[in-house]
Scaffold this active site. Structure first.
Site, PDB file in Angstrom:
ATOM      1  N   ASP A   6       0.878  -1.155   0.004  1.00  0.00           N
ATOM      2  CA  ASP A   6       0.031   0.022  -0.247  1.00  0.00           C
ATOM      3  C   ASP A   6       0.876   1.383  -0.044  1.00  0.00           C
ATOM      4  OD1 ASP A   6      -2.015   1.933   0.321  1.00  0.00           O
ATOM      5  OD2 ASP A   6      -2.081   1.634   2.454  1.00  0.00           O
ATOM      6  N   VAL A   7       0.833   1.916  -1.079  1.00  0.00           N
ATOM      7  CA  VAL A   7       1.739   3.289  -1.311  1.00  0.00           C
ATOM      8  C   VAL A   7       0.915   4.445  -1.016  1.00  0.00           C
ATOM      9  CG1 VAL A   7       3.200   4.522  -2.596  1.00  0.00           C
ATOM     10  CG2 VAL A   7       2.990   2.207  -3.066  1.00  0.00           C
ATOM     11  N   ASN A   9       0.729   8.458   1.157  1.00  0.00           N
ATOM     12  CA  ASN A   9       1.326   9.662   0.794  1.00  0.00           C
ATOM     13  C   ASN A   9       2.678  10.038   1.737  1.00  0.00           C
ATOM     14  OD1 ASN A   9      -0.220  11.495  -1.175  1.00  0.00           O
ATOM     15  ND2 ASN A   9      -2.004  10.746   0.223  1.00  0.00           N
ATOM     16  N   HIS A  11       3.836   6.810   3.825  1.00  0.00           N
ATOM     17  CA  HIS A  11       4.580   5.605   4.081  1.00  0.00           C
ATOM     18  C   HIS A  11       4.104   4.547   3.151  1.00  0.00           C
ATOM     19  CE1 HIS A  11       4.781   7.589   8.087  1.00  0.00           C
ATOM     20  NE2 HIS A  11       6.056   6.990   8.155  1.00  0.00           N
ATOM     21  N   GLY A 106      -9.701   7.009  -4.878  1.00  0.00           N
ATOM     22  CA  GLY A 106      -8.285   6.670  -4.448  1.00  0.00           C
ATOM     23  C   GLY A 106      -8.350   4.822  -4.334  1.00  0.00           C
ATOM     24  N   ASP A 108      -6.688   3.202  -2.525  1.00  0.00           N
ATOM     25  CA  ASP A 108      -6.850   2.754  -1.002  1.00  0.00           C
ATOM     26  C   ASP A 108      -8.417   2.850  -0.424  1.00  0.00           C
ATOM     27  OD1 ASP A 108      -7.048   5.679  -1.156  1.00  0.00           O
ATOM     28  OD2 ASP A 108      -5.803   5.892   0.549  1.00  0.00           O
ATOM     29  N   ARG A 109      -9.037   3.591  -0.798  1.00  0.00           N
ATOM     30  CA  ARG A 109     -10.460   3.574  -0.478  1.00  0.00           C
ATOM     31  C   ARG A 109     -11.141   2.483  -1.131  1.00  0.00           C
ATOM     32  NH1 ARG A 109     -13.030   9.395  -1.708  1.00  0.00           N
ATOM     33  NH2 ARG A 109     -14.134   8.868   0.193  1.00  0.00           N
TER      34      ARG A 109
END
EC number: 2.7.1.33
Length: 256
Positions: A6-7, A9, A11, A106, A108-109
């Site tokens: 998981d990239v 903002n 880490h 996004g 990640d969402r």
């Protein structure tokens, strides 16, 4: 085994899954790195945790930092001989995304929503991710991704004060015991923490009624700062690995 990355903002978070069980977790500062730096880091962190790089059969990536994507993908090919799966627009998610432009959501969402609906099926869900930004996602019991809200995260809020004022210092992000600070540092810490807490309560209430008409909801929390709110009655479950679980599930959905 599957290496999920998981990239974010701030880490790069990663985990190694054996089936649906996570065996290893790691974190790396996500300043732009070369493919060699990333490849060497990934191999090193695996070996340091007694996980042979040769046991990795698939790599799956979720990224909100486009400038890292090429280097990371190149690292996977060069150091693991694996072309990674990238969670992005056009892949299977199992969700009915209701955004006007689904590409804007996004990755990640999306990963959070995939994992949430898998772990808690047939429920109306709000996912709160306490990261660089604090994000809210509303997902219906029919797996419709209804939308959400985005606001500055705790660290971002505190940094904005120190960077854009002459005398306010940078502070550690903590849960303060008192709302009324008795020093500048305590006042910033209180304002940031309780400001985000209050915003979250308001957003939960409004999303609950606007998206779900007041019907029963389940609230999940994840992200680096989520545990700070553990005793505030804000959420039903804290799921630290939610995004990594979602990345793994997305990769499995899109396996030929």
């Amino acid at each position: 085994m599957i290496l999920c990355i998981d990239v974010g903002n701030s880490h790069i978070y990663g985990g190694v899954f054996d089936g649906d069980e996570i065996k290893l977790r790691f974190r790396h500062t996500s300043k732009v790195s070369t493919s060699d730096e990333l490849g060497i880091f990934l191999k090193s962190v695996l070996r340091e945790n007694n996980c042979s790089p040769e046991t990795i059969r698939k790599i799956a990536i979720c990224s909100v930092v486009p400038q890292v994507d090429y280097s990371l993908r190149s690292a996977c090919v060069k150091y693991f001989s694996i072309d990674p799966f990238l969670l992005q627009a056009g892949v299977k998610t199992g969700l009915n995304i209701k955004y006007r432009n689904p590409v804007e959501v996004g990755a990640d969402r999306i990963a959070n929503a995939i994992a949430a609906t898998h772990s808690f099926p047939n429920q109306n869900i709000i996912v709160i991710d306490f990261g660089t930004a604090t994000t809210f996602c509303a997902i219906s019991h029919k797996k419709a991704y209804l939308g959400g809200a985005i606001l500055p995260g705790l660290r971002l809020s505190a940094d904005a004060l120190s960077k854009n004022t002459a005398k306010l210092p940078s502070v550690e992000i903590i849960k303060t015991e008192s709302v009324v600070g008795r020093s500048t540092i305590e006042s910033i810490q209180s304002g940031v923490y309780y400001g985000v807490l209050g915003a979250c309560k308001e957003l939960i209430q409004r999303i609950h009624h606007e998206a779900f008409n007041g019907d029963k909801i389940l609230i999940l929390a994840t992200g680096g700062f989520a545990s700070l709110f553990d005793k505030q009655g804000l959420y039903d479950h804290l799921v630290p690995d939610l995004v990594l679980q979602g990345i793994r599930l997305a990769a499995m959905m899109n396996t030929a």
